[in-house]
Scaffold this motif. Structure first.
Motif, PDB file in Angstrom:
ATOM      1  N   UNK A  84      45.194 -61.481 -20.200  1.00 37.43           N
ATOM      2  CA  UNK A  84      44.887 -62.243 -18.994  1.00 37.43           C
ATOM      3  C   UNK A  84      46.072 -63.089 -18.533  1.00 37.43           C
ATOM      4  N   UNK A  85      46.777 -63.685 -19.475  1.00 38.61           N
ATOM      5  CA  UNK A  85      47.957 -64.508 -19.169  1.00 38.61           C
ATOM      6  C   UNK A  85      49.090 -64.065 -20.078  1.00 38.61           C
ATOM      7  N   UNK A  86      50.291 -64.019 -19.515  1.00 29.52           N
ATOM      8  CA  UNK A  86      51.450 -63.577 -20.293  1.00 29.52           C
ATOM      9  C   UNK A  86      52.678 -64.320 -19.784  1.00 29.52           C
TER      10      UNK A  86
ATOM     11  N   UNK B 155      56.124 -69.372  -9.568  1.00 35.09           N
ATOM     12  CA  UNK B 155      55.569 -68.709  -8.393  1.00 35.09           C
ATOM     13  C   UNK B 155      54.501 -67.686  -8.799  1.00 35.09           C
ATOM     14  N   UNK B 156      54.757 -66.943  -9.885  1.00 33.70           N
ATOM     15  CA  UNK B 156      53.801 -65.931 -10.349  1.00 33.70           C
ATOM     16  C   UNK B 156      52.520 -66.557 -10.887  1.00 33.70           C
TER      17      UNK B 156
ATOM     18  N   UNK C 277      56.123 -59.158  -8.854  1.00 32.52           N
ATOM     19  CA  UNK C 277      56.698 -59.529 -10.145  1.00 32.52           C
ATOM     20  C   UNK C 277      57.333 -58.296 -10.794  1.00 32.52           C
ATOM     21  N   UNK C 278      58.462 -57.884 -10.223  1.00 30.73           N
ATOM     22  CA  UNK C 278      59.109 -56.650 -10.660  1.00 30.73           C
ATOM     23  C   UNK C 278      59.691 -56.760 -12.073  1.00 30.73           C
ATOM     24  N   UNK C 279      60.083 -57.949 -12.472  1.00 30.45           N
ATOM     25  CA  UNK C 279      60.616 -58.132 -13.827  1.00 30.45           C
ATOM     26  C   UNK C 279      59.518 -57.865 -14.848  1.00 30.45           C
ATOM     27  N   UNK C 280      58.337 -58.427 -14.611  1.00 33.94           N
ATOM     28  CA  UNK C 280      57.213 -58.188 -15.522  1.00 33.94           C
ATOM     29  C   UNK C 280      56.821 -56.715 -15.503  1.00 33.94           C
ATOM     30  N   UNK C 281      56.802 -56.108 -14.323  1.00 39.96           N
ATOM     31  CA  UNK C 281      56.451 -54.689 -14.236  1.00 39.96           C
ATOM     32  C   UNK C 281      57.408 -53.838 -15.066  1.00 39.96           C
TER      33      UNK C 281
END
Length: 175
Positions: free
Chosen positions: A102-104, A44-45, A143-147
């Motif tokens: 840019x991408x992770x 989704x992200x 995207x709270x997990x990534x944050x």
């Protein structure tokens, strides 16, 4: 008299982790880059769609053309596990280079092993080697997990003056 039966004592084999700056002329590194980016694209992200065949065929040659591009890959037991793709930019206010991620992605199979931290540490190492003043990235609001991962590594919202607020990331599509 009683007897005690002991279960065999096993030491779990530790996984072999390796986080490297990729050599995109190496077929293993280029294949891992496409595989991990494609996994991310399907989330989704990442937009929810597989990479097009055109992107799969041309991304590596296009990245190789760009001397300011970098790819960091995490392998676990020689299996691609995480990826950071970015580009060197320039901070006019600091008059120094910067690295933008840019991408992770950390592959779903390998989440929960602090790979995001290890990937970010390798990017920071690369930034320091290049004399960069900072590392930047974008993250979706949802995207709270990534944050959480980025904050734990020291990232925060960008602002020059609190009265003006935090910077927003905008785009205008040309294709």
């Amino acid at each position: 008299m009683f007897t005690v039966t002991l279960a065999p004592f096993h030491i779990a084999a530790k996984s072999m982790e390796n986080v490297i700056v990729a050599d995109l002329t190496n077929p293993l590194h280029s294949r891992a880059t496409i595989e991990l980016l494609n996994e991310y694209a399907q989330t989704e992200a990442g937009g929810g769609r597989e990479l097009s065949e055109t992107v799969k065929q041309n991304l590596i040659p296009e990245l190789i053309k760009r001397s300011h591009a970098f790819v960091v890959i995490a392998f676990i037991d020689d299996e691609p596990a995480g990826l950071a793709i970015g580009f060197e930019g320039f901070s006019t206010f600091a008059c120094k280079p910067l690295l933008n991620i840019h991408d992770f992605v950390v592959s779903a199979k390998f989440r929960g092993r602090r790979l995001s931290y290890k990937l970010l540490a390798k990017v920071e190492e690369l930034a320091r080697e290049r004399g960069c003043c900072k590392i930047t990235l974008e993250v979706l609001e949802g995207n709270v997990i990534a944050q959480k991962a980025y904050r734990s590594f020291g990232f925060e919202g960008y602002e020059l003056d609190p009265q003006m607020g935090k910077a927003l990331f905008w785009q205008k599509k040309l294709i």
